[in-house]
Design a protein around this motif. Structure first.
Motif, PDB file in Angstrom:
ATOM      1  N   GLN A   1       7.490  50.716 -12.245  1.00 25.82           N
ATOM      2  CA  GLN A   1       7.132  50.162 -13.545  1.00 25.82           C
ATOM      3  C   GLN A   1       7.504  51.155 -14.633  1.00 25.82           C
ATOM      4  N   LEU A   2       7.686  50.616 -15.828  1.00 24.16           N
ATOM      5  CA  LEU A   2       8.023  51.421 -16.986  1.00 24.16           C
ATOM      6  C   LEU A   2       6.786  52.215 -17.397  1.00 24.16           C
ATOM      7  N   SER A   3       6.893  53.531 -17.370  1.00 22.68           N
ATOM      8  CA  SER A   3       5.727  54.344 -17.723  1.00 22.68           C
ATOM      9  C   SER A   3       5.791  54.847 -19.162  1.00 22.68           C
ATOM     10  N   GLU A   4       6.996  54.972 -19.704  1.00 27.65           N
ATOM     11  CA  GLU A   4       7.132  55.454 -21.078  1.00 27.65           C
ATOM     12  C   GLU A   4       8.417  54.892 -21.687  1.00 27.65           C
TER      13      GLU A   4
ATOM     14  N   HIS B   1      14.679  56.203 -25.148  1.00 29.52           N
ATOM     15  CA  HIS B   1      14.161  56.970 -24.013  1.00 29.52           C
ATOM     16  C   HIS B   1      13.251  56.053 -23.199  1.00 29.52           C
ATOM     17  N   ILE B   2      13.542  55.948 -21.911  1.00 31.34           N
ATOM     18  CA  ILE B   2      12.648  55.211 -21.019  1.00 31.34           C
ATOM     19  C   ILE B   2      12.367  56.075 -19.800  1.00 31.34           C
ATOM     20  N   GLN B   3      11.194  55.872 -19.244  1.00 31.40           N
ATOM     21  CA  GLN B   3      10.825  56.588 -18.031  1.00 31.40           C
ATOM     22  C   GLN B   3      10.213  55.572 -17.079  1.00 31.40           C
ATOM     23  N   VAL B   4      10.735  55.544 -15.856  1.00 28.64           N
ATOM     24  CA  VAL B   4      10.278  54.580 -14.862  1.00 28.64           C
ATOM     25  C   VAL B   4       9.597  55.346 -13.737  1.00 28.64           C
ATOM     26  N   CYS B   5       8.414  54.888 -13.351  1.00 28.46           N
ATOM     27  CA  CYS B   5       7.691  55.483 -12.229  1.00 28.46           C
ATOM     28  C   CYS B   5       8.302  54.923 -10.940  1.00 28.46           C
ATOM     29  N   LEU B   6       8.851  55.813 -10.088  1.00 29.07           N
ATOM     30  CA  LEU B   6       9.522  55.367  -8.874  1.00 29.07           C
ATOM     31  C   LEU B   6       8.550  54.790  -7.845  1.00 29.07           C
TER      32      LEU B   6
END
Length: 131
Positions: free
Chosen positions: A20-23, A11-16
């Motif tokens: 940057q990778l947020s999680e 699971h990855i979460q990117v801040c648009l």
């Protein structure tokens, strides 16, 4: 990872806004921190997709996901030749050309027969397979 193990869940979460990778996390032992090789591999794969302007995952499977292609007999593509025709040479682009190693085989020379007395002598020696 063993063949019969299920695939890891990533699971990855990117801040648009900041791009940057947020999680990030993974189901492997090291993946809870989000700093495992699986996360890095996923990010590198996504980077490759972006560099090649891909909008979806290609249908072609990776070499690790399909049965092994190498190691199969070649059939008769390589024809057998006599040892006296074998030339051993290192493939190089060097200016200095070394002489290749040629097989020095004398087919007229006969090997002596192994006698039982020869085997007895070998058995008496230490450190031989017959000893």
């Amino acid at each position: 990872m063993r063949k019969n193990d299920s695939a890891h869940k990533l699971h990855i979460q990117v801040c648009l806004e900041t791009k940057q990778l947020s999680e990030a996390n993974c189901s492997c032992k090291a993946g809870l921190s989000g700093h495992c090789s699986h996360i890095i591999g996923l990010l590198k794969t996504l980077q490759g997709f972006k560099l090649h302007n891909l909008t979806s995952v290609p249908e072609q499977q990776s070499c690790t996901s399909i049965p092994r292609q190498g190691g199969h007999p070649r059939g008769m593509k390589i024809k057998p030749i006599p040892m006296s025709h074998v030339v051993v040479e290192r493939p190089t682009a060097e200016v200095i050309k070394r002489k290749p190693v040629l097989c020095q085989l004398d087919i007229q020379k006969k090997l002596p027969l192994v006698e039982s007395s020869d085997v007895k002598k070998l058995r008496q020696l230490d450190g031989t397979p017959l000893g």
